[in-house]
Each structure stands twice: as structure tokens, then as C-alpha cells.
Design a protein around this motif. Structure first.
Motif, mmCIF file in Angstrom:
data_model
loop_
_atom_site.group_PDB
_atom_site.id
_atom_site.type_symbol
_atom_site.label_atom_id
_atom_site.label_comp_id
_atom_site.label_asym_id
_atom_site.label_seq_id
_atom_site.Cartn_x
_atom_site.Cartn_y
_atom_site.Cartn_z
ATOM 1 N N THR A 196 1.226 -1.238 -0.025
ATOM 2 C CA THR A 196 -0.300 -0.003 0.049
ATOM 3 C C THR A 196 0.774 1.060 -0.209
ATOM 4 N N ARG B 81 -8.679 -5.769 -3.187
ATOM 5 C CA ARG B 81 -9.124 -4.205 -2.364
ATOM 6 C C ARG B 81 -10.321 -3.421 -2.981
ATOM 7 N N PRO C 190 -10.930 -3.148 7.352
ATOM 8 C CA PRO C 190 -9.940 -4.321 6.774
ATOM 9 C C PRO C 190 -10.928 -5.385 5.548
ATOM 10 N N LEU C 191 -9.838 -6.527 5.529
ATOM 11 C CA LEU C 191 -10.453 -7.651 4.820
ATOM 12 C C LEU C 191 -9.586 -8.773 5.301
ATOM 13 N N VAL C 192 -9.232 -8.816 6.252
ATOM 14 C CA VAL C 192 -8.521 -9.847 7.173
ATOM 15 C C VAL C 192 -9.968 -10.444 7.814
ATOM 16 N N ASP D 162 -10.468 -0.275 11.359
ATOM 17 C CA ASP D 162 -9.071 0.340 11.675
ATOM 18 C C ASP D 162 -9.011 0.788 13.244
HETATM 19 C C1 LIG Z 1 -5.351 -0.001 2.562
HETATM 20 C C2 LIG Z 1 -4.297 -1.063 3.887
HETATM 21 O O1 LIG Z 1 -3.110 -1.819 3.248
HETATM 22 N N1 LIG Z 1 -4.942 -1.287 4.596
HETATM 23 C C3 LIG Z 1 -4.256 -2.849 5.855
HETATM 24 C C4 LIG Z 1 -3.446 -1.648 7.055
HETATM 25 O O2 LIG Z 1 -2.722 -2.160 7.797
HETATM 26 C C5 LIG Z 1 -3.629 -2.586 8.795
HETATM 27 C C6 LIG Z 1 -4.763 -1.637 8.558
HETATM 28 O O3 LIG Z 1 -4.000 -0.719 7.580
HETATM 29 C C7 LIG Z 1 -5.959 -3.269 8.121
HETATM 30 O O4 LIG Z 1 -7.089 -2.492 7.537
HETATM 31 C C8 LIG Z 1 -5.001 -3.187 6.674
HETATM 32 O O5 LIG Z 1 -4.573 -4.731 6.084
HETATM 33 C C9 LIG Z 1 -5.086 -5.232 6.826
HETATM 34 C C10 LIG Z 1 -4.500 -6.343 6.329
HETATM 35 C C11 LIG Z 1 -6.706 -6.007 6.478
HETATM 36 O O6 LIG Z 1 -7.317 -5.235 4.911
HETATM 37 O O7 LIG Z 1 -7.166 -6.871 6.355
#
Ligand SMILES: CC(=O)N[C@H]1[C@@H]2OC[C@@H](O2)[C@@H](O)[C@@H]1O[C@H](C)C(=O)O
Ligand SMILES: Nc1ncnc2c1ncn2[C@@H]1O[C@H](COP(=O)(O)OP(=O)(O)OP(=O)(O)O)[C@@H](O)[C@H]1O
Length: 378
Positions: free
Chosen positions: A97, A133, A145-147, A192
Motif C-alpha cells: 500500500t 481491495r 480491513p479484509l482479514v 482500523d
Molecule cells: C489499505 C491497507 O493496506 N490497509 C491495511 C493496513 O494495515 C492494517 C490495517 O491498515 C488494515 O485495515 C489493512 O490490512 C489488513 C491486512 C486488512 O485488510 O485486513
């Protein structure tokens, strides 16, 4: 299926690389980590990435070179991790990113992860999925977040409410109600939380004039005392008060942001260690405050992951703010490697994309719909 997950996060410290065996079914995957390694960026590339994250202007030609230099280092990481293993069948690459703008009103968000998947697929001869994303953002989501969906599948508990708290450069959480709860998947939250290590890292680099990049185990900050008055003033930052869905990045928690916190600390005549202790305390209280403000209930357990889980002083401050009813663990303690969890997540996200299984949680990202995440490069 043997899958490689590649991730470099907002700390820009290197490429977290996980080789995983995914078995079971799409709806009930089992994931075994066969190898995990962090390959540091070459110092010049890291420097350039940080400058670009800091808003430095780039020509399109320079952007193209940066994109492919990152792709080349990611591809090399994928080749290295499987030197002693059978060839992987798929790569999931998050990329790096360098820009993240959340959506606002009717304007879609915009996010840029460099290290194009097409080049990684070409160099490794392994199908590669990247740009995870974009589809969520096109649905008016934050793309982050995607996790959380990964956490739901790998870390939820039948009877206990859990939070999974990543402390990377930026912090993010997944709230997982007990699986026995009716419609439990609809009751998952995530956002976040704000700074993870980013402010602490920037301060350590500033104070050590570049000799140190982070506060090893929190040893430096543990020598100081947090200034509670200042920490509470800093907690008024609008991001901490904003209702989820929300996401953030180095655009907000930047060197300029830190410089203001340094001026505040000077006005209070704080020593270097007291300033670091205060920044660490801000990181901890911003996490706890967001749970107390936005969650339906406090979790029974918080499972930490990401590099900040190694910072003993940060853990101590977090426990102080969460309260003694909350048990603080790491994901390692429930069977998922905390250092490679994000890389493992992108391997599983790739596996889901490969099998056409949607993987965003609209309640978390704010997207209008569930969508397939990631672009496939054969
Ligand atoms: C835009 C981007 O890279 N966001 C990351 C970053 O790192 C931590 C937090 O901000 C999280 O929301 C996201 O990554 C993790 C892997 C996610 O998307 O779950
Ligand atoms: N032993 C340690 N003691 C203290 N802090 C540590 C330790 N090891 C790692 N860290 C911190 O963890 C950071 C790296 O964490 P991690 O790799 O999880 O972040 P990231 O994945 O780049 O970020 P994000 O999750 O926001 O994308 C380092 O920059 C450092 O601040």
C-alpha cells in the motif's frame, strides 16, 4: 492446495511470506503453515516506498518502475519460500500500500497497492491473485480491513466473544461473537483502530537519528511514564471518535502528525522516554477506547497478532486499559502464527477467489454487497 501468501504492510519492513497447505472445503478450510519468512526490502526500495507514502510526487514512468521493482522483490520472495518445497499452485499477493483514501459521502475510496500481479505470475510461473481491495472499494466500501472473514473462519470460538487485534503499522480489529449466537456472522465487526506501531516507530527513528527503527520489546518506552493528560488530549483525534466502518493509514498518522505530538510533549517538558511511553499509551488506549465505544460488549479474550504483539510495554498498557476481565493472548496461543497471520490471510483470500467465494464482509467494510476479491493473472 499449496498456496503462497505475500504481504508487506504499513510498517514497510519487508515482505511477509507464507507457504500454506489449504485443505478441507471452501466453507470449512484448514490451513497449515509450512514455512514463513520475512524478506526485508532492499534499503533503497524501502526508502522510496516511504517517500511515496509520505506524499512525494512521482512521474508515471517512476511509478511504473516502482511497481515493477516491488513486483520483482515479491516474486523473489515467492521463489525463495518454496526452494525446499513442492511448487505452489497459487500466489495471493497483497502488494504494498502506498496510498489509501477511504470513501467519503458519495465519493468512492481509492487505494493503491503496488507490485503488479501480472509480473509476479510471469516471473514465478504461478497463477497470482492481487489487487484484493479494488472490488470492495468499487462497492463503496473501505476495501479494509479484509482479514475479518478469515478471522471468523479460523479464530471464532463456540462460546466466547473474541477480538482479534492486529498491531502492525496500523491497528485493526475483528470482533467475533460466540459462534453459538444466532446469525453470528451478521454480528461480526471490524475496523482500523488507528496507529499500531507507526507513531512509535517514527518517534524511535527520530530520537535515535535513524539508528533504530522500532522500540525493541518496548524497552525504551518502559523506562518512561506516560503523561495521562496529554494522552487524553491526543485521544480527542476525530478518527478515534468516528463511527465504523472506518479505515486509515500513513496519510493521517504521518511524520507531520508525529511532529505535532512532539511539540505537545516539549510543551509538557517530557523526557524522550516519557514521550515514547505516552505514544505507546496512546496506541493502547485508542484500541481499548474503540472497543468500549463501538462494540456491543467487551470480549472475553483479545488475541494479538502483528509485530506489536512483541512489545511488552504496549501489551502492559493495553491490559491496563482493557481491564482485568479481558484475557490477553496472542493468536499463537490458539494455533495461528501471529507474525505470518496476514500473509496466511492473503493465501486464503486467494484460495477463496480461485474458488469464486466472496470474501469481504459488507458490515465491516461498508460495501453495498459481498463481492469476489482479487484479480487473477494466469
Ligand atoms: C489499505 C491497507 O493496506 N490497509 C491495511 C493496513 O494495515 C492494517 C490495517 O491498515 C488494515 O485495515 C489493512 O490490512 C489488513 C491486512 C486488512 O485488510 O485486513
Ligand atoms: N520485538 C519487537 N518489539 C517491539 N516491536 C516490534 C517487535 N517486533 C516487531 N515490532 C513492531 O512491529 C512492526 C512490524 O509489524 P507488522 O509486520 O505486523 O506490520 P505490518 O504488517 O507492516 O503493518 P500492517 O498490519 O499495518 O499492514 C515493526 O515496525 C515494529 O514496530
Amino acid at each position: 492446495m499449496l498456496v503462497i501468501g505475500l504481504m508487506s504492510g504499513t510498517s514497510v519492513d519487508g515482505i511477509d511470506t507464507a507457504l500454506v497447505e489449504i485443505s478441507g472445503t471452501v466453507e470449512s478450510p484448514q490451513v497449515q503453515l509450512l514455512a514463513g519468512e520475512t524478506y526485508p526490502y532492499s534499503p533503497r526500495l524501502r526508502e522510496t516506498i516511504l517517500q511515496v507514502c509520505g506524499g512525494e510526487k512521482l512521474s508515471i514512468e517512476a511509478l511504473a518502475s516502482l511497481d515493477d521493482n516491488i513486483a520483482a522483490e515479491f516474486a523473489q520472495a515467492a521463489l525463495n519460500i518454496q526452494k525446499e518445497a513442492p511448487k505452489a499452485q497459487l500466489i495471493g499477493s497483497h502488494g504494498q500500500t502506498v496510498f489509501h483514501r477511504p470513501p467519503q459521502n458519495d465519493r468512492l475510496g481509492y487505494t493503491v497497492q503496488l507490485g503488479r500481479g501480472a509480473a509476479i505470475a510471469k516471473i514465478t510461473s504461478i497463477p497470482t491473485i492481487s489487487n484484493f481491495r479494488a472490488a470492495d472499494i468499487a462497492q463503496a466500501g473501505h476495501g479494509a480491513p479484509l482479514v475479518p472473514k478469515i478471522d471468523a473462519y479460523l479464530l471464532s470460538h463456540p462460546t466466547k466473544a473474541r477480538c482479534v487485534q492486529n498491531i502492525g503499522g496500523i491497528g485493526n480489529l475483528t470482533y467475533l461473537p460466540p459462534r453459538q449466537t444466532e446469525n453470528w456472522q451478521q454480528k461480526i465487526f471490524g475496523w482500523d483502530t488507528g496507529p499500531g506501531n507507526v507513531l512509535i516507530d517514527l518517534a524511535v527513528q527520530f530520537l535515535s537519528q535513524g539508528q533504530q527503527t522500532y522500540d525493541h520489546n518496548g524497552q525504551w518506552s518502559a523506562q518512561g511514564q506516560p503523561c495521562s493528560e496529554l494522552v487524553h488530549k491526543w485521544l480527542q483525534e476525530p478518527y478515534f471518535q468516528q463511527y465504523p466502518p472506518k479505515s486509515t493509514g500513513r496519510e493521517l498518522f504521518s511524520p507531520a502528525y508525529l511532529a505535532q505530538l512532539h511539540r505537545d510533549a516539549q510543551a509538557y517538558s517530557l523526557s524522550d522516554a516519557d514521550w515514547l511511553a505516552s505514544l505507546t499509551d496512546l496506541t493502547a488506549i485508542s484500541i481499548a477506547h474503540s472497543y468500549q465505544t463501538f462494540l456491543p460488549e467487551m470480549p472475553a479474550e483479545v488475541l494479538l497478532c502483528g509485530g506489536g504483539a512483541h512489545n511488552a510495554y504496549l501489551r502492559q498498557r493495553l491490559l491496563a486499559h482493557l481491564g482485568s476481565n479481558v484475557k490477553l493472548l496472542t493468536t499463537d496461543e490458539v494455533g495461528l502464527n501471529s507474525d505470518f497471520k496476514e500473509a496466511i490471510a492473503f493465501a486464503l483470500l486467494a484460495y477463496w477467489r480461485w474458488h469464486n467465494f466472496p470474501s469481504n464482509l459488507p458490515k465491516v467494510t461498508g460495501a453495498k454487497e459481498e463481492v469476489l476479491l482479487g484479480e487473477i493473472y494466469l
